[in-house]
Design an enzyme around this catalytic site. Structure first.
Site, PDB file in Angstrom:
ATOM      1  N   ARG A  67       3.878  13.118  17.687  1.00  0.00           N
ATOM      2  CA  ARG A  67       4.625  13.969  18.630  1.00  0.00           C
ATOM      3  C   ARG A  67       4.452  15.425  18.242  1.00  0.00           C
ATOM      4  NH1 ARG A  67       9.601  10.570  21.128  1.00  0.00           N
ATOM      5  NH2 ARG A  67       8.335  10.058  22.921  1.00  0.00           N
ATOM      6  N   GLN A 121       0.623  16.287  23.341  1.00  0.00           N
ATOM      7  CA  GLN A 121       1.614  16.046  24.401  1.00  0.00           C
ATOM      8  C   GLN A 121       1.027  15.369  25.634  1.00  0.00           C
ATOM      9  OE1 GLN A 121       3.748  19.685  25.146  1.00  0.00           O
ATOM     10  NE2 GLN A 121       5.375  19.135  23.724  1.00  0.00           N
ATOM     11  N   ASP A 140       1.107  11.627  25.291  1.00  0.00           N
ATOM     12  CA  ASP A 140       2.373  11.020  24.870  1.00  0.00           C
ATOM     13  C   ASP A 140       2.909  10.028  25.911  1.00  0.00           C
ATOM     14  OD1 ASP A 140       4.877  10.382  23.970  1.00  0.00           O
ATOM     15  OD2 ASP A 140       5.560  12.437  23.670  1.00  0.00           O
ATOM     16  N   SER A 170       6.708   9.180  26.094  1.00  0.00           N
ATOM     17  CA  SER A 170       7.484  10.127  26.899  1.00  0.00           C
ATOM     18  C   SER A 170       7.261   9.905  28.388  1.00  0.00           C
ATOM     19  CB  SER A 170       7.110  11.570  26.551  1.00  0.00           C
ATOM     20  OG  SER A 170       7.629  11.909  25.294  1.00  0.00           O
ATOM     21  N   TYR A 189      12.929  12.207  15.877  1.00  0.00           N
ATOM     22  CA  TYR A 189      13.661  10.973  16.149  1.00  0.00           C
ATOM     23  C   TYR A 189      14.975  10.957  15.386  1.00  0.00           C
ATOM     24  CZ  TYR A 189       9.416   9.017  18.195  1.00  0.00           C
ATOM     25  OH  TYR A 189       8.326   8.781  18.990  1.00  0.00           O
TER      26      TYR A 189
HETATM   27  P1  NAD Z   1      13.960   7.306  21.300  1.00  0.00           P
HETATM   28  O1  NAD Z   1      13.559   6.577  22.530  1.00  0.00           O
HETATM   29  O2  NAD Z   1      13.511   6.795  19.981  1.00  0.00           O
HETATM   30  O3  NAD Z   1      15.570   7.390  21.270  1.00  0.00           O
HETATM   31  C1  NAD Z   1      16.325   7.744  22.396  1.00  0.00           C
HETATM   32  C2  NAD Z   1      17.512   8.576  21.977  1.00  0.00           C
HETATM   33  O4  NAD Z   1      18.488   7.761  21.332  1.00  0.00           O
HETATM   34  C3  NAD Z   1      17.191   9.700  20.991  1.00  0.00           C
HETATM   35  O5  NAD Z   1      17.534  10.931  21.583  1.00  0.00           O
HETATM   36  C4  NAD Z   1      18.064   9.375  19.785  1.00  0.00           C
HETATM   37  O6  NAD Z   1      18.555  10.551  19.148  1.00  0.00           O
HETATM   38  C5  NAD Z   1      19.179   8.588  20.419  1.00  0.00           C
HETATM   39  N1  NAD Z   1      19.998   7.763  19.513  1.00  0.00           N
HETATM   40  C6  NAD Z   1      19.623   7.013  18.446  1.00  0.00           C
HETATM   41  N2  NAD Z   1      20.691   6.401  17.896  1.00  0.00           N
HETATM   42  C7  NAD Z   1      21.781   6.755  18.654  1.00  0.00           C
HETATM   43  C8  NAD Z   1      23.156   6.439  18.601  1.00  0.00           C
HETATM   44  N3  NAD Z   1      23.649   5.639  17.669  1.00  0.00           N
HETATM   45  N4  NAD Z   1      23.962   6.992  19.539  1.00  0.00           N
HETATM   46  C9  NAD Z   1      23.486   7.826  20.493  1.00  0.00           C
HETATM   47  N5  NAD Z   1      22.184   8.151  20.589  1.00  0.00           N
HETATM   48  C10 NAD Z   1      21.343   7.625  19.680  1.00  0.00           C
HETATM   49  O7  NAD Z   1      13.549   8.822  21.365  1.00  0.00           O
HETATM   50  P2  NAD Z   1      12.682   9.631  22.435  1.00  0.00           P
HETATM   51  O8  NAD Z   1      13.465   9.810  23.654  1.00  0.00           O
HETATM   52  O9  NAD Z   1      11.335   9.016  22.585  1.00  0.00           O
HETATM   53  O10 NAD Z   1      12.474  11.015  21.699  1.00  0.00           O
HETATM   54  C11 NAD Z   1      13.471  11.621  20.936  1.00  0.00           C
HETATM   55  C12 NAD Z   1      13.119  13.073  20.719  1.00  0.00           C
HETATM   56  O11 NAD Z   1      11.810  13.237  20.190  1.00  0.00           O
HETATM   57  C13 NAD Z   1      13.073  13.922  21.969  1.00  0.00           C
HETATM   58  O12 NAD Z   1      14.277  14.243  22.523  1.00  0.00           O
HETATM   59  C14 NAD Z   1      12.340  15.141  21.407  1.00  0.00           C
HETATM   60  O13 NAD Z   1      13.190  15.961  20.659  1.00  0.00           O
HETATM   61  C15 NAD Z   1      11.343  14.512  20.499  1.00  0.00           C
HETATM   62  N6  NAD Z   1      10.031  14.505  21.189  1.00  0.00           N
HETATM   63  C16 NAD Z   1       9.100  15.421  20.833  1.00  0.00           C
HETATM   64  C17 NAD Z   1       7.875  15.461  21.483  1.00  0.00           C
HETATM   65  C18 NAD Z   1       6.807  16.469  21.105  1.00  0.00           C
HETATM   66  O14 NAD Z   1       5.739  16.399  21.620  1.00  0.00           O
HETATM   67  N7  NAD Z   1       7.080  17.378  20.233  1.00  0.00           N
HETATM   68  C19 NAD Z   1       7.594  14.555  22.473  1.00  0.00           C
HETATM   69  C20 NAD Z   1       8.559  13.625  22.835  1.00  0.00           C
HETATM   70  C21 NAD Z   1       9.767  13.598  22.171  1.00  0.00           C
END
Ligand code: NAD
Length: 364
Positions: free
Chosen positions: A121, A126, A129, A132, A226
């Site tokens: 990530r 991106q 990804d 996402s 994450y």
């Molecule tokens: P994910 O599908 O692994 O998790 C979904 C969400 O669940 C996350 O926001 C996590 O914080 C939340 N979560 C975990 N345990 C929890 C709990 N007990 N209660 C409430 N919420 C909880 O994650 P995702 O959506 O694939 O990605 C998470 C983050 O990764 C994004 O928001 C972003 O900051 C980052 N990201 C970065 C890039 C990049 O290119 N830089 C790309 C995609 C995502």
């Protein structure tokens, strides 16, 4: 580089790994694409569209012959792995953290496996990804499923028969899917609250016009963005806080996940029992066990008048756009691995080495 696109065989999978639009682009960049007849039909892409985009159509039996790469959505079955020649590049959601057996089969077969879940990530990756892109589709669809089931209108309506209060929606887990769920619920007119254990998310939630629900639980974030798993004490605290707040909501969409771990259990049965009859929970984490204690993965259940929707693979229900986005992710990865249309794997590169889950011993 010759690339084969099989028809997906996993139960209920309607997506296809490359759509005609991307086939045209890849063909122009020097790739030769062979597509199994009918591969795109379930997603809305006809064989003729592939043919006019420059793909060669093929029967399953001939598809992989001479192919240097096979691109798919879901991981292949063991029989499909056995049919791959040693040295073939395979790109798919290979579930590297959970399907240990499948990964071992790929290794034994000498397949060079690239897992779409393992795309780093980082900004440079991106466009590749797929977690996402597919989470975006899932977050959108989750709200539509809830809207379809809840016996209420989402928006506030002022009518000659009086005013109707808007639906109150809660989104738990405000990552990619959760943020899209918030945006979709807002567009439909709901009053939206959201919660995530990563404190950095509060601002993003508020910028979408939702309020951040303070539960007094704060988690940590890994370098990759994450969430880290909560301790059992913090998890119990979160469950108790949610149990208190959940009766306020008509619709709850849960998306909480920790990569490679079972979904955190957030909503106990006792919390569901405090919700009003007619309320709906859509559990996007159903595939990894569910965020709600009562979720049955792949099924919709009714518990004392509350619907708990554990439908899995929501992107497949929006197969056209999910495939279009996935296809662009796959094409970006293919062009990264084969910049001039010829395979040139650079193991020093963070994307190539980070995404690769199995490779030929000689190449390591
Ligand atoms: P994910 O599908 O692994 O998790 C979904 C969400 O669940 C996350 O926001 C996590 O914080 C939340 N979560 C975990 N345990 C929890 C709990 N007990 N209660 C409430 N919420 C909880 O994650 P995702 O959506 O694939 O990605 C998470 C983050 O990764 C994004 O928001 C972003 O900051 C980052 N990201 C970065 C890039 C990049 O290119 N830089 C790309 C995609 C995502």
């Amino acid at each position: 580089m010759r690339v084969a696109v099989p028809m997906e065989t996993a139960a209920g999978e309607r997506r296809v790994a490359l759509v005609p639009e991307t086939v045209s682009r890849l063909s122009a960049a020097g790739f030769e694409i062979r597509v199994e007849r009918g591969a795109g039909v379930a997603a809305g892409f006809a064989d003729e569209d592939y043919a006019s985009s420059g793909a060669e159509l093929s029967e399953r039996a001939d598809l992989a012959a001479g192919a240097e790469a096979v691109v798919r959505v879901a991981r292949p079955t063991s029989a499909e792995i056995a049919a791959l020649s040693s040295g073939t590049v395979l790109i798919a959601f290979l579930q590297p953290l959970t399907d240990i057996e499948g990964i071992e089969l790929l290794r034994q077969q000498g397949v060079v496996g690239f897992a779409m879940e393992s795309i780093p990530r980082i900004t440079r990756a991106q466009s590749m990804d797929a977690l996402s892109s597919q989470a975006t589709v899932a977050g959108y669809k989750a709200v539509l499923l809830a809207a379809d089931r809840v016996p209420k209108l989402f928006p506030m309506l002022m009518t000659a028969a009086g005013t109707i209060a808007p639906v109150r929606a809660l989104v738990i887990g405000a990552g990619v899917a959760g943020l899209q769920a918030i945006a979709t619920a807002r567009r439909l007119g709901a009053v939206v609250s959201a919660f995530d254990v990563r404190p950095a998310v509060k601002e993003q939630v508020e910028s979408l016009g939702a309020s951040f629900l303070e539960l007094g639980v704060h988690g940590e974030e890994t370098a990759g963005g994450y969430a880290k798993e909560l301790s059992p004490e913090e998890q119990a605290k979160q469950q108790a806080a949610l149990e208190e707040r959940i009766p306020d909501f008509d619709v709850v969409v849960t998306t909480a996940a920790i990569p490679g771990r079972p979904a955190p259990r957030l909503i106990p049965a006792t919390a569901v029992e405090r919700m009003s009859p007619g309320s709906v929970i859509v559990d996007l984490a159903a595939e990894t066990g569910g965020n709600c204690e009562l979720t049955v993965p792949g099924d919709v259940v009714d518990h004392r008048g509350v619907t708990i929707d554990g439908t899995t693979n929501l992107p497949s229900l929006m197969a056209f756009h999910a495939s279009q986005l996935y296809s662009r992710n796959v094409a970006a990865l293919l062009q990264h691995l084969a910049p001039d249309g010829a395979l040139a794997l650079d193991w020093e590169d963070e994307i190539t080495s980070g995404t690769c889950v199995t490779r030929l011993e000689a190449a390591s």
